[in-house]
Design an enzyme around this catalytic site. Structure first.
Site, mmCIF file in Angstrom:
data_model
loop_
_atom_site.group_PDB
_atom_site.id
_atom_site.type_symbol
_atom_site.label_atom_id
_atom_site.label_comp_id
_atom_site.label_asym_id
_atom_site.label_seq_id
_atom_site.Cartn_x
_atom_site.Cartn_y
_atom_site.Cartn_z
ATOM 1 N N ILE A 90 0.825 -1.207 0.000
ATOM 2 C CA ILE A 90 0.000 0.000 0.000
ATOM 3 C C ILE A 90 0.861 1.259 0.000
ATOM 4 C CG2 ILE A 90 -2.013 -1.088 1.056
ATOM 5 C CD1 ILE A 90 -1.084 0.005 3.744
ATOM 6 N N GLN A 117 7.277 2.584 -2.204
ATOM 7 C CA GLN A 117 7.857 1.251 -2.366
ATOM 8 C C GLN A 117 7.635 0.722 -3.774
ATOM 9 O OE1 GLN A 117 6.137 -1.041 0.893
ATOM 10 N NE2 GLN A 117 7.934 -0.670 2.168
ATOM 11 N N CYS A 124 13.166 -1.063 20.264
ATOM 12 C CA CYS A 124 12.699 -2.329 19.691
ATOM 13 C C CYS A 124 13.771 -3.406 19.799
ATOM 14 C CB CYS A 124 12.286 -2.132 18.239
ATOM 15 S SG CYS A 124 10.728 -1.222 18.049
#
Length: 388
Positions: free
Chosen positions: A188, A192, A344
């Site tokens: 989406i 990219q 993370c």
């Protein structure tokens, strides 16, 4: 509660995790604005992250700071704010990953700028966990992951493979070059697709700007690397049904996703606001419920510690290349990205986050499923690969 009392509570909580305020260890924090204490105590992860963005505090090794917090379960000691409780309630009631919103959520992160990702990722632009066994560089580790993924899918020349959440086409390009398959990828992100089409030029690869729910065609195999985190619990069942209707009866589906230890309707507040809007980390139970009656689970592996190394490599890259980026991205953006990557990394290091690769079939593989030990044991050898 007065400022001194708030400061005392936060200092005591941090001390329980082995973290000192204005200490000498690389994981200790240095506070430059006393409002940090109330922001951290009353606003939780959102206040902690935003006060870092604003320069209220700093730390030499953010990854180790978060590792100590997570390993001591300090995050569970701080009571949830009323705002967070409301966010969780809304996430349970509403579908924050419906098509229109999912597109906006994805574009906020993945359309941030191709130059950013080109200076952060490996040469193939693989924005998922690398596998570091027998690898000394990020490029090698990502090729390890791509090759293992192809072997798990038992790819053969002439197959048509669907890549759900294809990114810049790193898997598609690798599989087409090394395994002789045709790949259709969907994402989406406009950025990219634009760059991915250039990178895959001349290969039997098609990248489309398309939501996965619109797919309705048959493929020999399906892969999805690092996209399921954006699907959302309300849509897990539909996602699996889409994959099943697009997979031929004898095909394999490889799902590569971050996983959580505890079911939650909502992700970390700071990550949700600044990095991955609407993202939710699935658990084993949620995935199991979603595949029940649709797929047979053939193989499940956990590569979580590899994501720690991958995130640290991305951080090192973006730090080394910051001079190329700082004319377009300001210092606050850099602090956001640093906070994201290092927090993370700590989550995987502390084993609070997992990375799973799951192989699914529609009817069970006759005689049992196995993974080829190497590319030489796969149907297509190096000598037969398509040259880039």
């Amino acid at each position: 509660m007065n400022n001194e009392k708030t400061k005392s509570i936060v200092t005591r909580l941090l001390s329980a995790a082995g973290i000192a305020v204005n200490g000498n260890n690389p994981w200790d924090i240095h506070v430059y604005n006393e409002d940090f204490y109330s922001r951290a105590l009353y606003q939780g992860s959102l206040g902690l992250g935003e006060s870092y963005m604003e320069g209220y505090w700093d730390c030499l090794r953010l990854d180790e700071f978060f590792y100590k917090i997570l390993r001591s379960n300090l995050d569970k000691s701080v009571r949830k704010s009323l705002r967070l409780k409301m966010d969780i309630l809304l996430a349970r009631v509403f579908n924050f990953q419906r098509p229109a919103r999912a597109t906006r959520n994805g574009q906020r992160h993945y359309d941030a700028g191709n130059d950013l990702f080109q200076n952060m990722l490996d040469k193939r632009l693989t924005y998922t966990c690398a596998f570091w066994d027998n690898a000394t560089t990020l490029d090698e580790a990502q090729e390890n992951k791509l090759d293992l993924s192809c072997r798990k899918l038992q790819l053969k020349p002439g197959m048509h493979v669907l890549d759900i959440g294809c990114g810049w086409g790193s898997f598609a390009k690798f599989a087409a070059e090394k395994y002789g398959v045709t790949v259709t990828g969907v994402t989406i992100s406009k950025e990219q697709v634009a760059l991915g089409q250039q990178l895959c030029a001349g290969l039997p690869v098609t990248l489309r700007l398309q939501d996965y729910r619109q797919l309705n065609e048959k493929f020999d195999a399906i892969v999805s690397l690092g996209m399921f985190e954006h699907v959302g619990p309300h849509n897990y069942s539909e996602y699996m049904k889409v994959a099943a209707r697009c997979l031929k009866d004898n095909g394999l589906f490889l799902l590569h996703t971050i996983g959580g230890n505890e079911t939650s309707a909502f992700t970390d507040q700071w990550l949700n606001k600044y990095i991955f809007p609407g993202a939710v980390i699935p658990t084993i139970r949620q995935i199991g419920q979603a595949i029940e009656g649709i797929f047979v689970m053939e193989h499940w592996e956990n590569f979580s510690v590899n994501y720690d190394k991958t995130l640290m490599a991305w951080y090192e890259n973006i730090t080394a290349n910051w001079d190329k980026l700082k004319s377009r991205y300001d210092q606050t953006f850099f602090r956001i990205w640093k906070y994201y990557l290092l927090s993370c990394a700590a989550s995987f290091r502390a084993r609070h986050s997992q990375l799973w690769q799951i192989v699914l079939s529609k009817n069970g593989v006759p005689g049992g499923y196995h993974v080829a030990a190497s590319r030489e044991n796969s149907p297509l050898t190096y000598a037969n690969t398509i040259k880039p």
